[in-house]
Enzyme design. Structure first.
Site, PDB file in Angstrom:
ATOM      1  N   LEU A  22       3.871  -6.906   0.934  1.00 34.06           N
ATOM      2  CA  LEU A  22       3.737  -7.047  -0.514  1.00 34.06           C
ATOM      3  C   LEU A  22       2.255  -7.109  -0.883  1.00 34.06           C
ATOM      4  CD1 LEU A  22       5.713  -7.123  -2.829  1.00 34.06           C
ATOM      5  CD2 LEU A  22       5.774  -9.599  -2.673  1.00 34.06           C
ATOM      6  N   HIS A  23       1.572  -5.975  -0.722  1.00 35.29           N
ATOM      7  CA  HIS A  23       0.143  -5.866  -1.012  1.00 35.29           C
ATOM      8  C   HIS A  23      -0.043  -5.514  -2.494  1.00 35.29           C
ATOM      9  CE1 HIS A  23       0.392  -1.437  -1.024  1.00 35.29           C
ATOM     10  NE2 HIS A  23       1.358  -1.665  -0.145  1.00 35.29           N
ATOM     11  N   ALA A  24      -1.248  -5.216  -2.916  1.00 38.39           N
ATOM     12  CA  ALA A  24      -1.551  -5.010  -4.336  1.00 38.39           C
ATOM     13  C   ALA A  24      -0.729  -3.888  -4.981  1.00 38.39           C
ATOM     14  CB  ALA A  24      -3.041  -4.748  -4.525  1.00 38.39           C
TER      15      ALA A  24
ATOM     16  N   SER B 159       2.941  -4.863  -5.097  1.00 38.89           N
ATOM     17  CA  SER B 159       3.116  -5.929  -6.091  1.00 38.89           C
ATOM     18  C   SER B 159       3.082  -5.349  -7.499  1.00 38.89           C
ATOM     19  CB  SER B 159       2.028  -6.998  -5.941  1.00 38.89           C
ATOM     20  OG  SER B 159       2.187  -7.685  -4.712  1.00 38.89           O
TER      21      SER B 159
ATOM     22  N   GLU C  39       6.364   4.176  -0.818  1.00 38.99           N
ATOM     23  CA  GLU C  39       5.163   4.458  -0.062  1.00 38.99           C
ATOM     24  C   GLU C  39       5.504   5.310   1.154  1.00 38.99           C
ATOM     25  OE1 GLU C  39       3.720   0.607   0.984  1.00 38.99           O
ATOM     26  OE2 GLU C  39       3.033   0.168  -1.037  1.00 38.99           O
TER      27      GLU C  39
END
Length: 89
Positions: A14-16, A19, A87
């Protein structure tokens, strides 16, 4: 009220960017949406709170949704996690 869990399965957790995509989904709903680890829940509509979770790949998060559109919110949040936040692997 819905109280369930979701697993972080995308490579970077849960990176930028992930998020940000979660915020795009959660802010569409009137329901209160919280996510976190165990009893430590944060507002799933606040990007700083999400980043502070430090949820990497393999983390199981608790998801609590309460409100008039909770079923639809649950469906869209779970779909986003299942799609690995769209992604590339």
């Amino acid at each position: 009220m819905i109280d369930t869990t979701v697993d972080v399965i995308n490579k970077l957790g849960l990176h930028a960017r992930a998020s940000g995509k979660l915020i795009e989904v959660t802010t569409k709903f009137k329901s209160k949406i919280q996510i976190g680890k165990g009893e430590k829940l944060v507002d799933a509509k606040n990007i700083l709170s999400l980043l502070m979770l430090g949820a990497g790949k393999g983390t199981t998060l608790r998801l609590v949704i309460d409100g008039p559109d909770e079923e639809k919110a649950l469906s869209e949040v779970l779909a986003l996690f299942a799609a690995k936040f769209y992604e590339a692997d």
